[in-house]
Motif scaffolding. Structure first.
Motif, PDB file in Angstrom:
ATOM      1  N   UNK A 203       5.632 -30.841 -41.784  1.00  0.00           N
ATOM      2  CA  UNK A 203       6.459 -32.034 -42.024  1.00  0.00           C
ATOM      3  C   UNK A 203       7.822 -31.591 -42.559  1.00  0.00           C
ATOM      4  N   UNK A 204       8.909 -32.086 -41.914  1.00  0.00           N
ATOM      5  CA  UNK A 204      10.257 -31.780 -42.409  1.00  0.00           C
ATOM      6  C   UNK A 204      11.062 -30.990 -41.399  1.00  0.00           C
ATOM      7  N   UNK A 205      12.383 -31.258 -41.393  1.00  0.00           N
ATOM      8  CA  UNK A 205      13.258 -30.612 -40.401  1.00  0.00           C
ATOM      9  C   UNK A 205      14.423 -29.894 -41.068  1.00  0.00           C
ATOM     10  N   UNK A 206      14.193 -29.408 -42.290  1.00  0.00           N
ATOM     11  CA  UNK A 206      15.194 -28.550 -42.937  1.00  0.00           C
ATOM     12  C   UNK A 206      14.940 -27.096 -42.547  1.00  0.00           C
ATOM     13  N   UNK A 207      15.658 -26.191 -43.198  1.00  0.00           N
ATOM     14  CA  UNK A 207      15.506 -24.760 -42.917  1.00  0.00           C
ATOM     15  C   UNK A 207      14.053 -24.326 -43.133  1.00  0.00           C
ATOM     16  N   UNK A 208      13.445 -24.839 -44.203  1.00  0.00           N
ATOM     17  CA  UNK A 208      12.052 -24.438 -44.485  1.00  0.00           C
ATOM     18  C   UNK A 208      11.120 -24.921 -43.382  1.00  0.00           C
ATOM     19  N   UNK A 230      11.783 -36.985 -39.102  1.00  0.00           N
ATOM     20  CA  UNK A 230      12.375 -38.301 -38.844  1.00  0.00           C
ATOM     21  C   UNK A 230      13.646 -38.220 -37.992  1.00  0.00           C
ATOM     22  N   UNK A 231      14.286 -37.060 -37.946  1.00  0.00           N
ATOM     23  CA  UNK A 231      15.500 -36.912 -37.132  1.00  0.00           C
ATOM     24  C   UNK A 231      15.184 -36.927 -35.641  1.00  0.00           C
ATOM     25  N   UNK A 232      16.242 -37.029 -34.822  1.00  0.00           N
ATOM     26  CA  UNK A 232      16.004 -36.904 -33.381  1.00  0.00           C
ATOM     27  C   UNK A 232      15.724 -35.444 -33.034  1.00  0.00           C
ATOM     28  N   UNK A 233      16.525 -34.566 -33.607  1.00  0.00           N
ATOM     29  CA  UNK A 233      16.301 -33.136 -33.365  1.00  0.00           C
ATOM     30  C   UNK A 233      16.719 -32.341 -34.579  1.00  0.00           C
ATOM     31  N   UNK A 234      16.252 -31.092 -34.660  1.00  0.00           N
ATOM     32  CA  UNK A 234      16.731 -30.203 -35.723  1.00  0.00           C
ATOM     33  C   UNK A 234      18.259 -30.169 -35.643  1.00  0.00           C
ATOM     34  N   UNK A 235      18.926 -30.238 -36.784  1.00  0.00           N
ATOM     35  CA  UNK A 235      20.393 -30.270 -36.779  1.00  0.00           C
ATOM     36  C   UNK A 235      20.938 -29.023 -37.447  1.00  0.00           C
ATOM     37  N   UNK A 236      22.040 -28.470 -36.876  1.00  0.00           N
ATOM     38  CA  UNK A 236      22.544 -27.181 -37.393  1.00  0.00           C
ATOM     39  C   UNK A 236      23.250 -27.329 -38.738  1.00  0.00           C
ATOM     40  N   UNK A 237      23.095 -26.303 -39.555  1.00  0.00           N
ATOM     41  CA  UNK A 237      23.839 -26.282 -40.821  1.00  0.00           C
ATOM     42  C   UNK A 237      25.294 -25.952 -40.506  1.00  0.00           C
ATOM     43  N   UNK A 279      19.650 -23.224 -39.538  1.00  0.00           N
ATOM     44  CA  UNK A 279      20.495 -22.202 -38.942  1.00  0.00           C
ATOM     45  C   UNK A 279      20.438 -22.321 -37.410  1.00  0.00           C
ATOM     46  N   UNK A 280      21.604 -22.308 -36.777  1.00  0.00           N
ATOM     47  CA  UNK A 280      21.661 -22.578 -35.326  1.00  0.00           C
ATOM     48  C   UNK A 280      20.841 -21.573 -34.503  1.00  0.00           C
ATOM     49  N   UNK A 281      20.797 -20.310 -34.933  1.00  0.00           N
ATOM     50  CA  UNK A 281      20.017 -19.310 -34.178  1.00  0.00           C
ATOM     51  C   UNK A 281      18.533 -19.673 -34.155  1.00  0.00           C
ATOM     52  N   UNK A 282      18.055 -20.209 -35.272  1.00  0.00           N
ATOM     53  CA  UNK A 282      16.636 -20.581 -35.335  1.00  0.00           C
ATOM     54  C   UNK A 282      16.366 -21.815 -34.462  1.00  0.00           C
ATOM     55  N   UNK A 283      17.325 -22.748 -34.456  1.00  0.00           N
ATOM     56  CA  UNK A 283      17.170 -23.921 -33.575  1.00  0.00           C
ATOM     57  C   UNK A 283      17.070 -23.442 -32.120  1.00  0.00           C
ATOM     58  N   UNK A 305       9.420 -35.971 -32.994  1.00  0.00           N
ATOM     59  CA  UNK A 305      10.685 -36.369 -33.625  1.00  0.00           C
ATOM     60  C   UNK A 305      10.677 -37.874 -33.909  1.00  0.00           C
ATOM     61  N   UNK A 306      11.640 -38.329 -34.651  1.00  0.00           N
ATOM     62  CA  UNK A 306      11.727 -39.744 -35.060  1.00  0.00           C
ATOM     63  C   UNK A 306      10.325 -40.257 -35.446  1.00  0.00           C
ATOM     64  N   UNK A 307       9.669 -39.491 -36.270  1.00  0.00           N
ATOM     65  CA  UNK A 307       8.277 -39.788 -36.614  1.00  0.00           C
ATOM     66  C   UNK A 307       8.035 -39.544 -38.095  1.00  0.00           C
ATOM     67  N   UNK A 308       6.927 -40.109 -38.552  1.00  0.00           N
ATOM     68  CA  UNK A 308       6.556 -39.848 -39.946  1.00  0.00           C
ATOM     69  C   UNK A 308       5.050 -39.674 -40.035  1.00  0.00           C
ATOM     70  N   UNK A 309       4.606 -38.906 -41.015  1.00  0.00           N
ATOM     71  CA  UNK A 309       3.154 -38.797 -41.213  1.00  0.00           C
ATOM     72  C   UNK A 309       2.697 -40.051 -41.944  1.00  0.00           C
TER      73      UNK A 309
END
Ligand code: FAD
Ligand code: NAP
Length: 440
Positions: A203-208, A230-237, A279-283, A305-309
């Motif tokens: 759960x979660x779309x941050x770096x971790x 909850x986002x549409x896609x992972x977003x770059x820092x 980080x964009x490389x990880x995306x 995406x756009x989802x929640x547990x």
């Protein structure tokens, strides 16, 4: 242990926590003491049995999110022998690192750098010392010193406190951690216990979140990994050069002086330099893997995406997570071995840690501690010592509060403040206090 009638040494600084922030302070004062007529005395207390920096997330190929030049010292003293470059020189990798043409070392390498630096200031730190209470030492109506007590009962007396206790894992309300429900901070400590897993939910779309998803997907080639966010896609820092200036020492000055609404706006504009971003490389790497699986027709990296547990319950052998689409409301039930919450961190609550001392501290209208530009908490005049915060100052000093970017500069400012205040103290104060009462 402080007993009635026993003499207790008084340190200029007792530092609570010994992560990179207080490690950098220990180095700054070591360098200061080399040329000082009156050395600054200090004792740092760390609850871990040895130095450790987010060990649960020391994933082999994870890299730093900050330039190696923002190490423990360089921004304060580029000639310091505690720099990352001096570390590389000692480890025999300086030339190899230069040829690598890379500003962002591996996290395991930076951890090794921190350990190397910590070993050189070992005389200033006691490990296995969890601070459990901080009490005022009174002389009449005045708070003269602080008594800092660790779990086994040993007390350390201080003129100044520096709280550097870092971040705490943040879990959604009601979530209880156990063998099958983890926060990402426990990843490496727990992952070894997983046998033949079929499915993970992250759960979660941050770096971790992105790092854990990639790690589990690679480590368990038979398992499905479902990322829920909850986002549409992972977003770059955003680490572009102009935006990066929000981490500059000068930005701390500007942020500190700004009106509250401008502070809020700046945090809003530039949250994507740090929070809920990857980080964009990880995306790109995750996208490549998902696409490859689409080509091969064997899908085991699944993005919700756009989802929640919506519901997570323990079962006999693991966890059942019901994932709900925020657009359609459609629900998918996922039986998993483990749910990993990569739902971020919160700063440790300094007011809670200060215990009885907190009532001498001043708060703003939102209940947050008021903090001076030199990171000293505002207190009533009866409190003579200084309480300094390393972390927990995003509302006053901006986004660098919990990060490494400004650590070297910040510790220089804190040390300077402590030394300057000591120089202004009335002369002839006796050094020893007997069980809370000054000896005259
Ligand atoms: C996985 C991860 C990676 C990160 N990578 C980066 C990065 O690349 N760049 C960046 O700028 N930031 C990064 N961060 C942000 C992070 O906050 C900083 O890197 C850094 O850890 C801040 O240092 P600190 O010393 O303030 O806090 P911490 O590193 O959290 O250290 C606090 C210390 O205090 C100790 N402690 C807590 N309570 C007590 C107590 N009661 N008694 C005694 N000791 C106590 C803890 O055990 C800990 O050792 C990362 C964060 C995470 C979670
Ligand atoms: N390699 C590295 O150096 C490294 C590795 C890991 C972390 N870090 C650092 O550590 C810091 C924290 O990063 P992080 O990824 O742990 O945390 P984060 O950036 O705060 O991301 C947390 C994620 O969890 C989601 N979330 C929060 N509460 C939730 C809830 N109740 N239910 C569902 N989802 C929830 C958030 O959703 P929203 O998108 O809706 O906000 C976000 O996607 C950052 O500074 C980061 O750079 C660095």
């Amino acid at each position: 242990m402080s007993q009635p009638g026993t003499e207790v040494p008084v340190y200029d600084i007792v530092g609570v926590g010994f992560g990179p922030s207080n490690l950098a302070l220990a180095i700054a004062l070591t360098e200061h003491n080399q040329n000082a007529e009156q050395p600054v005395t200090a004792q740092f207390l760390e609850r871990q049995p040895q130095f450790g920096w987010h060990r649960g997330m020391l994933i082999d190929d994870a890299t730093m999110q900050v330039s190696f030049l923002k190490d423990l010292v360089t921004m304060r003293n580029p000639a310091s022998t505690f720099s990352f470059l001096c570390y590389l020189q000692e480890r025999g990798r300086l030339v190899d690192f230069i040829n690598h043409k890379n500003l962002f070392p591996l996290r395991i390498e930076f951890h090794d750098y921190f350990e190397w630096a910590a070993a050189q200031v070992d005389d200033l730190v006691a490990y296995d010392k969890e601070v459990v209470s901080i009490k005022p030492v009174l002389r009449g109506e005045e708070v003269q010193y602080f008594d800092v007590e660790e779990r086994a009962g040993q007390v350390f007396r201080a003129r100044n406190l520096v709280l550097g206790t870092g971040l705490r894992p943040r879990l959604p309300e009601g979530v209880v951690r156990d063998d099958h429900v983890w926060h990402n901070s426990e990843l490496l400590a727990r992952v070894g216990s997983v046998q033949d897993p079929k499915r993970f939910v992250v759960v979660g779309a941050g770096q971790s979140g992105a790092e854990v998803t990639a790690f589990l997907h690679e480590r368990f080639p038979q398992a499905e990994v479902c990322a829920v966010f909850s986002r549409y896609g992972y977003s770059p820092s955003d680490d572009s050069s102009f935006a990066n200036r929000i981490f500059d020492p000068a930005a701390v000055d500007e942020f500190y002086a700004a009106p509250e609404d401008v502070k809020q706006r700046l945090i809003g504009y530039h949250a994507n330099t740090n929070y809920s971003v990857v980080d964009i490389d990880l995306i790109d790497e995750l996208y490549r893997r998902e696409y490859r699986e689409k080509v091969r027709g064997v899908r085991r990296l699944r993005l919700f995406n756009v989802s929640r547990p919506a519901r997570v319950v323990r079962t006999e052998s693991g966890v059942q997570a019901t994932v709900e689409s925020l657009t359609t409301g459609e629900r998918t039930v996922l039986d998993a071995d483990v749910v990993v919450y990569a739902t971020g961190y919160l700063p440790a609550d300094p007011a809670g840690q200060l215990g009885e001392v907190a009532r001498y501290c001043l708060s703003d209208e939102q209940g947050r501690l008021r903090v001076d530009r030199d990171y000293r908490v505002w207190t009533v005049p009866a409190l003579r010592g200084g309480i300094y915060l390393q972390g927990g100052t995003e509302h006053t000093h901006g986004i660098t509060s919990s990060l490494l970017s400004n650590t070297a500069v910040r510790v220089g400012e804190i040390l300077q403040s402590i030394v300057a205040r000591r120089a202004n103290e009335p002369a002839g104060q006796p050094e020893l206090v007997i069980s809370g009462v000054r000896s005259e």
